[in-house]
Design a protein around this motif. Sequence first.
Motif, PDB file in Angstrom:
ATOM      1  N   VAL A 151       0.980  -1.080  -0.157  1.00 22.98           N
ATOM      2  CA  VAL A 151       0.050   0.410   0.267  1.00 22.98           C
ATOM      3  C   VAL A 151       1.457   1.458  -0.428  1.00 22.98           C
ATOM      4  CG1 VAL A 151      -2.053   1.122   1.222  1.00 22.98           C
ATOM      5  CG2 VAL A 151      -2.100  -1.445   0.873  1.00 22.98           C
ATOM      6  N   THR A 152       0.965   1.993  -1.233  1.00 18.01           N
ATOM      7  CA  THR A 152       2.186   2.829  -1.023  1.00 18.01           C
ATOM      8  C   THR A 152       1.162   4.135  -2.130  1.00 18.01           C
ATOM      9  OG1 THR A 152       3.837   3.533  -2.333  1.00 18.01           O
ATOM     10  CG2 THR A 152       2.460   2.417  -3.069  1.00 18.01           C
ATOM     11  N   SER A 153       1.896   5.403  -1.836  1.00 17.22           N
ATOM     12  CA  SER A 153       1.696   6.870  -2.202  1.00 17.22           C
ATOM     13  C   SER A 153       3.029   7.755  -2.602  1.00 17.22           C
ATOM     14  CB  SER A 153       0.571   7.531  -1.549  1.00 17.22           C
ATOM     15  OG  SER A 153       1.252   7.881  -0.257  1.00 17.22           O
ATOM     16  N   GLY A 154       3.261   8.269  -3.013  1.00 17.92           N
ATOM     17  CA  GLY A 154       4.176   9.300  -2.963  1.00 17.92           C
ATOM     18  C   GLY A 154       4.371  10.479  -1.964  1.00 17.92           C
ATOM     19  N   LYS A 155       2.968  10.976  -2.001  1.00 20.26           N
ATOM     20  CA  LYS A 155       3.048  12.165  -0.791  1.00 20.26           C
ATOM     21  C   LYS A 155       2.379  11.284   0.594  1.00 20.26           C
ATOM     22  CE  LYS A 155       0.360  16.466  -0.738  1.00 20.26           C
ATOM     23  NZ  LYS A 155       0.057  16.103   0.814  1.00 20.26           N
ATOM     24  N   THR A 193      -2.169   4.507   5.701  1.00 21.75           N
ATOM     25  CA  THR A 193      -1.451   3.736   6.920  1.00 21.75           C
ATOM     26  C   THR A 193      -2.508   3.364   7.461  1.00 21.75           C
ATOM     27  OG1 THR A 193       0.461   4.628   7.399  1.00 21.75           O
ATOM     28  CG2 THR A 193      -0.725   2.914   9.471  1.00 21.75           C
ATOM     29  N   THR A 194      -3.724   4.301   7.440  1.00 21.19           N
ATOM     30  CA  THR A 194      -4.984   3.854   8.187  1.00 21.19           C
ATOM     31  C   THR A 194      -5.892   3.334   6.464  1.00 21.19           C
ATOM     32  OG1 THR A 194      -6.446   6.388   6.489  1.00 21.19           O
ATOM     33  CG2 THR A 194      -6.153   5.883   8.896  1.00 21.19           C
ATOM     34  N   SER A 195      -5.075   3.510   5.174  1.00 18.20           N
ATOM     35  CA  SER A 195      -6.281   2.752   4.433  1.00 18.20           C
ATOM     36  C   SER A 195      -6.040   0.873   4.628  1.00 18.20           C
ATOM     37  CB  SER A 195      -5.983   3.038   3.093  1.00 18.20           C
ATOM     38  OG  SER A 195      -6.318   4.660   2.849  1.00 18.20           O
ATOM     39  N   SER A 196      -4.433   1.045   5.104  1.00  8.98           N
ATOM     40  CA  SER A 196      -3.996  -0.633   4.700  1.00  8.98           C
ATOM     41  C   SER A 196      -4.206  -1.077   5.892  1.00  8.98           C
ATOM     42  CB  SER A 196      -2.042  -0.794   5.964  1.00  8.98           C
ATOM     43  OG  SER A 196      -1.292   0.031   4.595  1.00  8.98           O
ATOM     44  N   ASN A 199       3.889   4.633  12.996  1.00  8.64           N
ATOM     45  CA  ASN A 199       2.588   4.748  13.014  1.00  8.64           C
ATOM     46  C   ASN A 199       1.410   3.458  12.957  1.00  8.64           C
ATOM     47  OD1 ASN A 199       3.032   7.747  13.550  1.00  8.64           O
ATOM     48  ND2 ASN A 199       3.608   7.536  12.007  1.00  8.64           N
ATOM     49  N   LEU A 200       1.934   2.418  12.510  1.00  6.77           N
ATOM     50  CA  LEU A 200       0.580   1.042  12.256  1.00  6.77           C
ATOM     51  C   LEU A 200       0.175   0.941  13.408  1.00  6.77           C
ATOM     52  CD1 LEU A 200      -0.901   0.009   9.730  1.00  6.77           C
ATOM     53  CD2 LEU A 200       0.816  -1.195   9.557  1.00  6.77           C
ATOM     54  N   ASP A 201       1.140   0.439  14.158  1.00  2.13           N
ATOM     55  CA  ASP A 201       1.081  -0.191  15.577  1.00  2.13           C
ATOM     56  C   ASP A 201      -0.106   0.793  16.578  1.00  2.13           C
ATOM     57  OD1 ASP A 201       3.091   1.279  15.738  1.00  2.13           O
ATOM     58  OD2 ASP A 201       2.469   1.417  18.104  1.00  2.13           O
ATOM     59  N   LEU A 202      -0.009   2.241  15.877  1.00  2.00           N
ATOM     60  CA  LEU A 202      -1.080   2.778  16.844  1.00  2.00           C
ATOM     61  C   LEU A 202      -2.368   2.785  16.561  1.00  2.00           C
ATOM     62  CD1 LEU A 202       1.290   6.180  17.054  1.00  2.00           C
ATOM     63  CD2 LEU A 202       0.507   4.914  18.651  1.00  2.00           C
ATOM     64  N   VAL A 203      -2.376   2.861  15.112  1.00  2.00           N
ATOM     65  CA  VAL A 203      -3.704   3.008  14.646  1.00  2.00           C
ATOM     66  C   VAL A 203      -4.377   1.644  14.220  1.00  2.00           C
ATOM     67  CG1 VAL A 203      -4.453   2.498  11.692  1.00  2.00           C
ATOM     68  CG2 VAL A 203      -3.274   4.023  12.752  1.00  2.00           C
TER      69      VAL A 203
END
Length: 273
Positions: free
Chosen positions: A7-11, A17-20, A45-49
């Motif tokens: 799950v990627t983006s340039g910006k 992360t919320t999408s992942s 941040n993924l662990d926080l989400v």
Amino acid sequence: MSKVMVVTSGKGGVGKTTSSASLGAALAQTGQNVVLIDFDVGLRNLDLVMGAERRVVFDLVNVVQGDAKLPQALIRDKRIETLSLLPASQTRDKDALTEEGVLGVINELRGKFDWIICDSPAGIEKGAQLAMRFADMAVVVTNPEVSSVRDSDRIIGMLDSKTLRAENGEHFEKHLLLTRYNAARAAKGEMLNVKDVLEILAIPLLGIVPESTDVLNASNLGCPVTLHNPESAAAKAYADAAKRLRGEMLEIVEPVEKKGLIGRLFGRKAALA
């Protein structure tokens, strides 16, 4: 057969992360065995989400460098038995990861999970390249803004050149997830509309997630929106996107501008005039 999806983006700040987390949770809710890997070494941040920040003992860097076994670092979600997390390190930098080490982790996970979702850091540097390197497919997350779409276009070019599948001449599957879409603003020309974005990026549309405070509220509570508020428009958009990833042919309905009472009254008068 397991699938590795980046799950990627340039910006940064587009909702990657919320999408992942939301896609991973939605897939796990269908009975799929899912693991989320946080590649954003140094920020994490993924662990926080996911609401798992207090349960992190070992991380991706520990496993890559042989300081911990993979089962020691994996965190099983308490809400869905088939959902797990491999967190990033918060005290190391991206140079701590190696291509060989990441490949070893991915190959070990392939034998345990149906879906391996790699949450990529923003940008085009080493961390982002390692997150996409061994992927079978990608979800490119973008906002309907010119800068976000432009950066996503560059990421698409990297997916077609820097991934192992691309280098081997194999097809690399790409999908577009349009997030934070506001139909009213798009109608006023304040942001790009869906057609504009698709014309620029030219990859299949996976889903449209409307702009919503539900996503932010869920993230602040450490819970993917698909679990926290499954009846919200954003959660339903992610759930449908997950179904499409599994091969279901679901129509994508573009959000429309919602008019208030005053708008409806003026619209009716204009029609009668």
